[in-house]
Design a protein around this motif. Sequence first.
Motif, PDB file in Angstrom:
ATOM      1  N   GLU A 138      -0.846   2.069 -14.021  1.00  0.00           N
ATOM      2  CA  GLU A 138      -2.149   1.491 -13.688  1.00  0.00           C
ATOM      3  C   GLU A 138      -2.028   0.484 -12.559  1.00  0.00           C
ATOM      4  O   GLU A 138      -2.838   0.478 -11.629  1.00  0.00           O
ATOM      5  CB  GLU A 138      -2.747   0.840 -14.927  1.00  0.00           C
ATOM      6  CG  GLU A 138      -4.189   0.393 -14.726  1.00  0.00           C
ATOM      7  CD  GLU A 138      -4.826  -0.016 -16.034  1.00  0.00           C
ATOM      8  OE1 GLU A 138      -5.927   0.479 -16.327  1.00  0.00           O
ATOM      9  OE2 GLU A 138      -4.220  -0.826 -16.763  1.00  0.00           O
ATOM     10  N   ASP A 139      -1.012  -0.370 -12.608  1.00  0.00           N
ATOM     11  CA  ASP A 139      -0.807  -1.369 -11.557  1.00  0.00           C
ATOM     12  C   ASP A 139      -0.561  -0.707 -10.209  1.00  0.00           C
ATOM     13  O   ASP A 139      -1.024  -1.185  -9.166  1.00  0.00           O
ATOM     14  CB  ASP A 139       0.368  -2.283 -11.905  1.00  0.00           C
ATOM     15  CG  ASP A 139       0.043  -3.265 -13.020  1.00  0.00           C
ATOM     16  OD1 ASP A 139      -1.147  -3.399 -13.370  1.00  0.00           O
ATOM     17  OD2 ASP A 139       0.988  -3.889 -13.545  1.00  0.00           O
ATOM     18  N   ALA A 140       0.173   0.412 -10.232  1.00  0.00           N
ATOM     19  CA  ALA A 140       0.496   1.103  -8.981  1.00  0.00           C
ATOM     20  C   ALA A 140      -0.703   1.819  -8.382  1.00  0.00           C
ATOM     21  O   ALA A 140      -0.798   1.973  -7.157  1.00  0.00           O
ATOM     22  CB  ALA A 140       1.620   2.105  -9.221  1.00  0.00           C
ATOM     23  N   LEU A 141      -1.618   2.247  -9.240  1.00  0.00           N
ATOM     24  CA  LEU A 141      -2.729   3.089  -8.794  1.00  0.00           C
ATOM     25  C   LEU A 141      -4.048   2.357  -8.607  1.00  0.00           C
ATOM     26  O   LEU A 141      -5.012   2.949  -8.127  1.00  0.00           O
ATOM     27  CB  LEU A 141      -2.921   4.237  -9.790  1.00  0.00           C
ATOM     28  CG  LEU A 141      -1.774   5.255  -9.841  1.00  0.00           C
ATOM     29  CD1 LEU A 141      -1.852   6.071 -11.119  1.00  0.00           C
ATOM     30  CD2 LEU A 141      -1.788   6.161  -8.616  1.00  0.00           C
ATOM     31  N   VAL A 148       2.530   6.386  -3.826  1.00  0.00           N
ATOM     32  CA  VAL A 148       3.109   5.727  -2.650  1.00  0.00           C
ATOM     33  C   VAL A 148       2.076   5.536  -1.552  1.00  0.00           C
ATOM     34  O   VAL A 148       2.404   5.509  -0.367  1.00  0.00           O
ATOM     35  CB  VAL A 148       4.357   6.480  -2.114  1.00  0.00           C
ATOM     36  CG1 VAL A 148       5.511   6.364  -3.080  1.00  0.00           C
ATOM     37  CG2 VAL A 148       4.060   7.921  -1.803  1.00  0.00           C
ATOM     38  N   GLY A 149       0.817   5.410  -1.952  1.00  0.00           N
ATOM     39  CA  GLY A 149      -0.217   5.107  -0.967  1.00  0.00           C
ATOM     40  C   GLY A 149      -1.333   6.125  -0.928  1.00  0.00           C
ATOM     41  O   GLY A 149      -1.784   6.606  -1.965  1.00  0.00           O
ATOM     42  N   ASP A 150      -1.772   6.469   0.268  1.00  0.00           N
ATOM     43  CA  ASP A 150      -2.941   7.316   0.436  1.00  0.00           C
ATOM     44  C   ASP A 150      -2.635   8.810   0.413  1.00  0.00           C
ATOM     45  O   ASP A 150      -3.554   9.613   0.396  1.00  0.00           O
ATOM     46  CB  ASP A 150      -3.637   6.979   1.767  1.00  0.00           C
ATOM     47  CG  ASP A 150      -4.261   5.590   1.744  1.00  0.00           C
ATOM     48  OD1 ASP A 150      -4.612   5.126   0.644  1.00  0.00           O
ATOM     49  OD2 ASP A 150      -4.373   4.977   2.822  1.00  0.00           O
ATOM     50  N   ARG A 151      -1.365   9.172   0.436  1.00  0.00           N
ATOM     51  CA  ARG A 151      -1.056  10.605   0.490  1.00  0.00           C
ATOM     52  C   ARG A 151      -0.344  11.079  -0.772  1.00  0.00           C
ATOM     53  O   ARG A 151       0.471  10.370  -1.364  1.00  0.00           O
ATOM     54  CB  ARG A 151      -0.256  10.933   1.742  1.00  0.00           C
ATOM     55  CG  ARG A 151       1.239  10.941   1.621  1.00  0.00           C
ATOM     56  CD  ARG A 151       1.868  11.483   2.910  1.00  0.00           C
ATOM     57  NE  ARG A 151       3.296  11.715   2.778  1.00  0.00           N
ATOM     58  CZ  ARG A 151       4.222  10.941   3.326  1.00  0.00           C
ATOM     59  NH1 ARG A 151       3.877   9.861   4.011  1.00  0.00           N
ATOM     60  NH2 ARG A 151       5.511  11.229   3.176  1.00  0.00           N
ATOM     61  N   TYR A 152      -0.706  12.284  -1.173  1.00  0.00           N
ATOM     62  CA  TYR A 152      -0.089  12.957  -2.313  1.00  0.00           C
ATOM     63  C   TYR A 152       1.328  13.359  -1.939  1.00  0.00           C
ATOM     64  O   TYR A 152       1.567  13.923  -0.873  1.00  0.00           O
ATOM     65  CB  TYR A 152      -0.922  14.186  -2.642  1.00  0.00           C
ATOM     66  CG  TYR A 152      -0.389  15.083  -3.733  1.00  0.00           C
ATOM     67  CD1 TYR A 152      -0.665  14.824  -5.078  1.00  0.00           C
ATOM     68  CD2 TYR A 152       0.348  16.226  -3.419  1.00  0.00           C
ATOM     69  CE1 TYR A 152      -0.211  15.676  -6.079  1.00  0.00           C
ATOM     70  CE2 TYR A 152       0.804  17.086  -4.414  1.00  0.00           C
ATOM     71  CZ  TYR A 152       0.526  16.799  -5.741  1.00  0.00           C
ATOM     72  OH  TYR A 152       0.981  17.645  -6.716  1.00  0.00           O
ATOM     73  N   THR A 153       2.280  13.042  -2.818  1.00  0.00           N
ATOM     74  CA  THR A 153       3.664  13.412  -2.567  1.00  0.00           C
ATOM     75  C   THR A 153       4.260  14.085  -3.801  1.00  0.00           C
ATOM     76  O   THR A 153       3.604  14.212  -4.843  1.00  0.00           O
ATOM     77  CB  THR A 153       4.525  12.177  -2.220  1.00  0.00           C
ATOM     78  OG1 THR A 153       4.628  11.342  -3.385  1.00  0.00           O
ATOM     79  CG2 THR A 153       3.944  11.389  -1.050  1.00  0.00           C
ATOM     80  N   ALA A 154       5.515  14.470  -3.677  1.00  0.00           N
ATOM     81  CA  ALA A 154       6.204  15.136  -4.783  1.00  0.00           C
ATOM     82  C   ALA A 154       6.322  14.245  -6.009  1.00  0.00           C
ATOM     83  O   ALA A 154       6.441  14.747  -7.127  1.00  0.00           O
ATOM     84  CB  ALA A 154       7.584  15.605  -4.331  1.00  0.00           C
TER      85      ALA A 154
END
Length: 203
Positions: A138-141, A148-154
Motif C-alpha cells: 500500500e505504501d509503495a502504490l 517502480v513508478g508509472d510503468r508496468y514492469t515484470a
Amino acid sequence: MLTLFHAPRSRSSRIITLLRELDAIDKVEIEIVDITRGDGSGRKDPRNPHPEGKVPVLVHDGVVIWESIAIIQYLTDLFPEKNMAPVAGDPQRGRYLSWLGWYAGVVEPVLIMQATGLSHHYFDFTFRGPSEMAKRLEDALKDSPYLVGDRYTAIDLLLHSPFAWYPAATPDSEVVKAWVERCAERPSLQWTTDYDARTAAAA
C-alpha cells in the motif's frame, strides 16, 4: 537456443505471460511437462531438467536456470528493448531488484503460511505477516500506479500473480486491489489463460 519447461496453470504460467510481454514467445521453444501438484495429481516428469521436477525451468544454450525470480531477471536482461525491467544504471534498478528479492524472501513464505494457517513467532519475526506485507504494498502504490513508478514492469507481473491465483489473500486495501485489477487487465494474461487451456486440453 532457449527452451522453457512449462506446466499449464502453474507458476510457470507467469513466465509465459512475461514472454508475451517481451514479444519473445516465438524466440523460445516451450516444452510442456507434467509436475506433481498440491492436490496429489501429476508426476515428476523425466523430461524436466529441474532436479526437483518443478517449473519454471529455462535452458539457454545448455545452461539450466531455475527459480522464477532468476528466470524473470534473466529474460528481462536478454530482451531489454521491451522495458519490462529497469536496466543497469537506471535510478529505479535498485528498487526493482529489491522488490524481486522481497517477493521470494517474504511474500511467498507469508502467503504459504497464511494459506496453511501456520503461525509461529519465529515466522513472524523473520518474515512478518499479511498485515505488514499489505502495508508495504500500500505504501509503495499510494503515489504511483505500479511498484517502480508509472510503468508496468515484470515485478508487477510477478507480485500480483499470487493474488490472481489466490484472491482470498489479496490485502483489504483499495489501493492494492486497484493495482491488482490494473495488472489483471494486461492482454498478455488473457493470452496465457487461453494458451494454457489449449495446451492442457491437448495433453
